[in-house]
Motif scaffolding. Structure first.
Motif: not given
Length: 117
Positions: A59-72, A81-91
């Motif tokens: 993960f990028a440092d900006s999302v580490k600890g808040r985002f997780t990634v998985s695959r099927d 999975q994006m948790n604790s979202l911040k306005p700067e995550d807007t994109a």
């Protein structure tokens, strides 16, 4: 040509969560390391997370600890999975082959994530 379809975005308040999905056509999906990218208005597209074929993520440092990634791999789908979202995550969020793992496929339309109160 593989087609990528991202979904799951939306409007969420700061501190909220969203789960993004990226479905890829084609049976070769499982061998590729995939990346989640995002592009905010006026900014270049940036990599936020990668996941290799076995499921290990980075993960990028900006999302580490808040985002997780998985695959099927059976469903040719990766998730963010994006948790604790911040306005700067807007994109607009996109998925594609991770950097260094091969030539990228044609970009999908992405999915808009807006974090605002």
């Amino acid at each position: 040509q593989v087609q990528l379809v991202e979904s799951g975005g939306g409007l969420v308040q700061p501190g909220g969560s969203l789960r993004l999905s990226c479905a890829a056509s084609g049976s070769i999906f499982s061998i590729y390391a995939m990346g989640w990218y995002r592009q905010a208005p006026g900014n270049q597209r940036e990599l936020v997370a990668t996941i290799i074929s076995t499921g290990s993520g980075n993960f990028a440092d900006s999302v580490k600890g808040r985002f997780t990634v998985s695959r099927d791999n059976a469903k040719n789908t990766v998730y963010l999975q994006m948790n604790s979202l911040k306005p700067e995550d807007t994109a607009v969020y996109y998925c594609n082959i991770a950097p260094g793992y091969g030539q990228k496929w044609t970009w999908g339309q992405g999915t808009q994530v807006t974090v605002s109160s």
